[in-house]
Design a protein around this motif. Structure first.
Motif, PDB file in Angstrom:
ATOM      1  N   TRP A 181       0.821  -1.206   0.000  1.00  0.00           N
ATOM      2  CA  TRP A 181       0.000   0.000   0.000  1.00  0.00           C
ATOM      3  C   TRP A 181       0.858   1.261   0.000  1.00  0.00           C
ATOM      4  O   TRP A 181       0.644   2.172  -0.793  1.00  0.00           O
ATOM      5  N   LEU A 182       1.829   1.305   0.898  1.00  0.00           N
ATOM      6  CA  LEU A 182       2.669   2.501   1.008  1.00  0.00           C
ATOM      7  C   LEU A 182       3.419   2.777  -0.286  1.00  0.00           C
ATOM      8  O   LEU A 182       3.548   3.936  -0.698  1.00  0.00           O
ATOM      9  N   SER A 183       3.893   1.763  -0.931  1.00  0.00           N
ATOM     10  CA  SER A 183       4.572   1.932  -2.213  1.00  0.00           C
ATOM     11  C   SER A 183       3.588   2.412  -3.283  1.00  0.00           C
ATOM     12  O   SER A 183       3.880   3.357  -4.028  1.00  0.00           O
ATOM     13  N   GLY A 184       2.435   1.772  -3.349  1.00  0.00           N
ATOM     14  CA  GLY A 184       1.431   2.125  -4.363  1.00  0.00           C
ATOM     15  C   GLY A 184       0.869   3.525  -4.191  1.00  0.00           C
ATOM     16  O   GLY A 184       0.729   4.270  -5.165  1.00  0.00           O
TER      17      GLY A 184
ATOM     18  N   SER B 146       2.243   6.055  -2.669  1.00  0.00           N
ATOM     19  CA  SER B 146       3.297   7.039  -2.906  1.00  0.00           C
ATOM     20  C   SER B 146       3.441   7.328  -4.406  1.00  0.00           C
ATOM     21  O   SER B 146       3.522   8.489  -4.826  1.00  0.00           O
ATOM     22  N   GLU B 147       3.448   6.284  -5.205  1.00  0.00           N
ATOM     23  CA  GLU B 147       3.535   6.457  -6.660  1.00  0.00           C
ATOM     24  C   GLU B 147       2.284   7.157  -7.193  1.00  0.00           C
ATOM     25  O   GLU B 147       2.369   8.053  -8.038  1.00  0.00           O
ATOM     26  N   TYR B 148       1.126   6.756  -6.690  1.00  0.00           N
ATOM     27  CA  TYR B 148      -0.138   7.358  -7.126  1.00  0.00           C
ATOM     28  C   TYR B 148      -0.172   8.843  -6.786  1.00  0.00           C
ATOM     29  O   TYR B 148      -0.580   9.668  -7.598  1.00  0.00           O
ATOM     30  N   LYS B 149       0.276   9.216  -5.598  1.00  0.00           N
ATOM     31  CA  LYS B 149       0.325  10.622  -5.177  1.00  0.00           C
ATOM     32  C   LYS B 149       1.142  11.431  -6.177  1.00  0.00           C
ATOM     33  O   LYS B 149       0.720  12.507  -6.607  1.00  0.00           O
TER      34      LYS B 149
ATOM     35  N   THR C  49      -7.741   8.890 -15.984  1.00  0.00           N
ATOM     36  CA  THR C  49      -6.316   8.734 -16.276  1.00  0.00           C
ATOM     37  C   THR C  49      -5.912   7.266 -16.170  1.00  0.00           C
ATOM     38  O   THR C  49      -6.564   6.476 -15.468  1.00  0.00           O
ATOM     39  N   ASP C  50      -4.834   6.921 -16.850  1.00  0.00           N
ATOM     40  CA  ASP C  50      -4.324   5.547 -16.763  1.00  0.00           C
ATOM     41  C   ASP C  50      -3.958   5.187 -15.325  1.00  0.00           C
ATOM     42  O   ASP C  50      -4.254   4.084 -14.863  1.00  0.00           O
ATOM     43  N   HIS C  51      -3.300   6.146 -14.611  1.00  0.00           N
ATOM     44  CA  HIS C  51      -2.874   5.814 -13.249  1.00  0.00           C
ATOM     45  C   HIS C  51      -4.062   5.598 -12.310  1.00  0.00           C
ATOM     46  O   HIS C  51      -4.005   4.731 -11.447  1.00  0.00           O
ATOM     47  N   ALA C  52      -5.140   6.344 -12.480  1.00  0.00           N
ATOM     48  CA  ALA C  52      -6.323   6.116 -11.637  1.00  0.00           C
ATOM     49  C   ALA C  52      -6.975   4.787 -11.994  1.00  0.00           C
ATOM     50  O   ALA C  52      -7.375   4.023 -11.102  1.00  0.00           O
ATOM     51  N   GLN C  53      -7.065   4.485 -13.269  1.00  0.00           N
ATOM     52  CA  GLN C  53      -7.682   3.232 -13.704  1.00  0.00           C
ATOM     53  C   GLN C  53      -6.890   2.019 -13.228  1.00  0.00           C
ATOM     54  O   GLN C  53      -7.452   0.947 -13.041  1.00  0.00           O
TER      55      GLN C  53
ATOM     56  N   PHE D  60      -5.942  -1.906  -7.867  1.00  0.00           N
ATOM     57  CA  PHE D  60      -4.889  -2.178  -6.893  1.00  0.00           C
ATOM     58  C   PHE D  60      -5.410  -1.943  -5.482  1.00  0.00           C
ATOM     59  O   PHE D  60      -5.203  -2.767  -4.584  1.00  0.00           O
ATOM     60  N   MET D  61      -6.103  -0.833  -5.271  1.00  0.00           N
ATOM     61  CA  MET D  61      -6.585  -0.490  -3.932  1.00  0.00           C
ATOM     62  C   MET D  61      -7.515  -1.574  -3.401  1.00  0.00           C
ATOM     63  O   MET D  61      -7.495  -1.888  -2.210  1.00  0.00           O
ATOM     64  N   SER D  62      -8.310  -2.165  -4.292  1.00  0.00           N
ATOM     65  CA  SER D  62      -9.235  -3.210  -3.840  1.00  0.00           C
ATOM     66  C   SER D  62      -8.504  -4.443  -3.318  1.00  0.00           C
ATOM     67  O   SER D  62      -9.084  -5.222  -2.564  1.00  0.00           O
ATOM     68  N   THR D  63      -7.232  -4.612  -3.675  1.00  0.00           N
ATOM     69  CA  THR D  63      -6.473  -5.778  -3.200  1.00  0.00           C
ATOM     70  C   THR D  63      -5.794  -5.534  -1.856  1.00  0.00           C
ATOM     71  O   THR D  63      -5.271  -6.480  -1.262  1.00  0.00           O
ATOM     72  N   VAL D  64      -5.769  -4.288  -1.381  1.00  0.00           N
ATOM     73  CA  VAL D  64      -5.056  -3.986  -0.131  1.00  0.00           C
ATOM     74  C   VAL D  64      -5.974  -3.518   1.003  1.00  0.00           C
ATOM     75  O   VAL D  64      -5.546  -3.460   2.147  1.00  0.00           O
TER      76      VAL D  64
END
Length: 107
Positions: A18-21, A23-26, A68-72, A77-81
């Protein structure tokens, strides 16, 4: 202006992921032209509970963000964490929502 506040409980075994994901999303969200700010914070009293605060210029910018691609990629990803469905507070605010806080004045 669009103000979005999300509250999400993260599975303990997925915390590092989560923290890695997030951070990149931000970084990706903050680079969007219609984004005013995107931040996330951990609740110090509830382990692995995070609050995300997003501000977009207007509804059009919010719509562009979701597409956006990153939101999609981030939403699945968020649903898995998460350990429960996140809660959302969505506000469409006319003009600039910031004003001075009356109760506190620097000394």
């Amino acid at each position: 202006m669009i103000l979005i506040v999300l509250r999400a409980q993260i599975r303990p075994d997925k915390r590092a992921e989560w923290l890695s994901g997030i951070s990149e999303y931000k970084s990706n969200v903050n680079s969007e032209p219609g984004n005013i700010s995107f931040d996330y914070h951990e609740n110090l009293e509830k382990e692995n509970e995070f609050v995300i605060v997003e501000v977009f210029r207007d509804g059009k910018a919010g719509e562009e963000h979701v597409n956006t691609d990153h939101a999609q990629k981030f939403f699945p990803f968020m649903s898995t964490v998460v350990s429960a469905k996140p809660e959302i507070n969505f506000q469409n605010v006319d003009g600039d929502a910031w004003s001075e806080m009356a109760e506190v004045t620097p000394q």
